[in-house]
Write an enzyme that holds these catalytic residues in place. Structure first.
Site, PDB file in Angstrom:
ATOM      1  N   THR A  71       1.146  -0.856   0.159  1.00  0.00           N
ATOM      2  CA  THR A  71      -0.108   0.071   0.477  1.00  0.00           C
ATOM      3  C   THR A  71       0.659   1.625   0.031  1.00  0.00           C
ATOM      4  O   THR A  71       0.727   2.182  -0.957  1.00  0.00           O
ATOM      5  CB  THR A  71      -0.779   0.023   1.497  1.00  0.00           C
ATOM      6  OG1 THR A  71      -1.712  -1.403   0.376  1.00  0.00           O
ATOM      7  CG2 THR A  71      -1.660   1.584   1.232  1.00  0.00           C
ATOM      8  N   SER A 198       5.502  -6.772  -2.363  1.00  0.00           N
ATOM      9  CA  SER A 198       4.487  -7.226  -1.189  1.00  0.00           C
ATOM     10  C   SER A 198       5.270  -8.137  -0.651  1.00  0.00           C
ATOM     11  O   SER A 198       5.492  -9.160  -1.007  1.00  0.00           O
ATOM     12  CB  SER A 198       3.684  -6.594  -0.485  1.00  0.00           C
ATOM     13  OG  SER A 198       3.277  -6.907   1.096  1.00  0.00           O
ATOM     14  N   HIS A 200       4.567  -9.822   2.435  1.00  0.00           N
ATOM     15  CA  HIS A 200       4.097 -11.068   3.070  1.00  0.00           C
ATOM     16  C   HIS A 200       3.304 -12.102   1.617  1.00  0.00           C
ATOM     17  O   HIS A 200       1.998 -13.039   2.076  1.00  0.00           O
ATOM     18  CB  HIS A 200       2.351 -10.636   3.655  1.00  0.00           C
ATOM     19  CG  HIS A 200       1.992  -9.272   3.190  1.00  0.00           C
ATOM     20  ND1 HIS A 200       0.654 -10.379   3.219  1.00  0.00           N
ATOM     21  CD2 HIS A 200       1.417  -8.594   2.378  1.00  0.00           C
ATOM     22  CE1 HIS A 200      -0.680  -9.284   3.018  1.00  0.00           C
ATOM     23  NE2 HIS A 200      -0.149  -7.834   2.726  1.00  0.00           N
ATOM     24  N   CYS A 324      -8.303  -6.985   2.015  1.00  0.00           N
ATOM     25  CA  CYS A 324      -8.852  -4.752   2.438  1.00  0.00           C
ATOM     26  C   CYS A 324     -10.442  -4.335   2.461  1.00  0.00           C
ATOM     27  O   CYS A 324      -9.956  -3.801   2.963  1.00  0.00           O
ATOM     28  CB  CYS A 324      -7.871  -4.409   1.317  1.00  0.00           C
ATOM     29  SG  CYS A 324      -5.796  -4.779   1.371  1.00  0.00           S
TER      30      CYS A 324
END
Length: 377
Positions: A71, A198, A200, A324
């Site tokens: 993000t 990212s 994860h 999200c």
């Protein structure tokens, strides 16, 4: 036995990643900006991790900016590049199926005076290059198109879009969070200027990501403070997270080819069960240009919430789409943008595969889905 089929939301930390992180949660606690040995040792570990991420993208280490996740990387790219180039124009192009990290950044740009064009996609979630070309104006300074969609898995024609952007002198950003570590990405060959990833999503820790920044691409930092990350992203580094990210990238790069094949095999195993059962289902997304680990499917006549709850009760974990927005019962903005029939969007479920999954448990989960669908219908 519980089966985790929601790897597009997050992934389990690889044991080797966890092992690599442990010293930096204990004896290796120094501040990387300190000049004494404690700081130098930690700085060296960050440098090694940066090298690993850069190698994973086939670029130089100095092109990598560590962030708190995908993000922040998206926000930094979209807002940072748009603001830095505001004197050249205030028009930004993106798509209707981007992750909210990009869409909300674009909404912010609108609030501060930028003009945004949200180009449509076809019924498979694919963006057509011609549509983007038609949206370009003399004021366009930035295009942001995701590499592979996190909800339906459709892979966009980033190379073609990149070449178009280069022809017009426009910066191209791609959100590659869902694609990195699943399909090969080579920024030395791919005409992109900014690219978000990212940890994860690739069996690394949560809370760390990175932004690739091509040389001489101007962007304005979104945070202000120290001189970390070459003054592009200040703040004391998340050392355990960064070290874990680097290790995760090393692991996926060593097994990327086999991993992609394995993920496609798992995806197809699930589809084969459903086809053999005769159950009515629809695959949402592009079945040719697709990420290997994401399968978005609708069991017509069975609403999403009921299917998810019953699967969970049977020990199968999956989702309706982006984690999200998982708390919302609204239809996915991605499926809306694809203009699918209401009975399809109201019954969509996303299965996503990864570390630890086997063909046998995927087949078992598929059979469970068939059983539930027949009962609920």
């Amino acid at each position: 036995m519980a089966v985790y089929l929601d790897h597009a939301a997050t992934t389990p930390v690889h044991p080797d990643v966890r092992e690599a992180m442990l010293p930096f949660l204990g004896s290796e606690f120094g501040n990387p900006s300190s000049i004494h040995r404690f700081g130098r040792d930690v700085r060296s570990a960050i440098d090694e991790a940066r090298d690993a991420v850069a190698t994973g993208l086939n670029t130089e280490a100095k092109r990598i900016v560590f962030t708190s996740g995908g993000t922040e990387a998206d926000n930094l790219a979209v807002i940072g590049a748009a603001v830095a180039n505001r004197d050249k124009g205030q028009h930004v192009i993106t798509t209707a199926v981007e992750h909210h990290a990009v869409l909300e950044a674009c909404h912010y740009l609108e609030e501060i005076g930028f003009n945004l064009t949200y180009v449509p996609v076809d019924e498979t979630g694919l963006v057509h290059v011609q549509t983007i070309q038609e949206a370009i104006t003399d004021e366009t300074t930035l295009i942001s198109v995701m590499f592979g969609n996190n909800e339906v898995g459709t892979v966009q024609p980033i190379a073609e879009i990149g070449r178009l952007a280069r022809e017009h002198g426009i910066i191209l950003h791609t959100d590659a969070v869902q694609a990195f570590g699943v399909v090969p990405i080579d920024v030395s060959a791919l005409p992109v200027d900014l690219l978000s990833v990212s940890a994860h999503k690739i069996n690394g820790p949560k809370g760390v990501g990175a932004l690739y920044v091509r040389q001489d691409v101007p962007f304005t930092p979104r945070l202000f403070g120290g001189s970390q990350e070459r003054k592009r992203r200040p703040g004391t580094e998340n050392v355990p997270g960064i070290v874990g990210f680097g290790k995760a990238v090393e692991i996926v790069q060593n097994e990327l080819g086999d991993k992609s094949k394995t993920l496609f095999k798992l995806r197809q195993a699930m589809v084969d069960v459903w086809e053999a059962s005769g159950i009515e289902f629809v695959i949402n997304g592009n079945t040719h240009a697709c990420l290997p680990h994401i399968l978005n499917v609708s069991f017509i006549g069975v609403d999403t919430e009921s299917m998810l709850m019953n699967l969970d009760l049977e020990g199968v974990a999956c989702s309706s789409g982006s984690a999200c927005t998982a708390g919302s019962l609204e239809v996915s903005h991605v499926l809306k943008a694809m203009q699918l029939p209401e009975d399809v969007t109201a019954s969509a479920v996303r299965f996503s595969f990864g570390l630890g999954n086997t063909v046998e448990e995927v087949q078992s989960a598929a059979e469970t889905a068939v059983k539930i669908a027949k009962r609920l219908r």
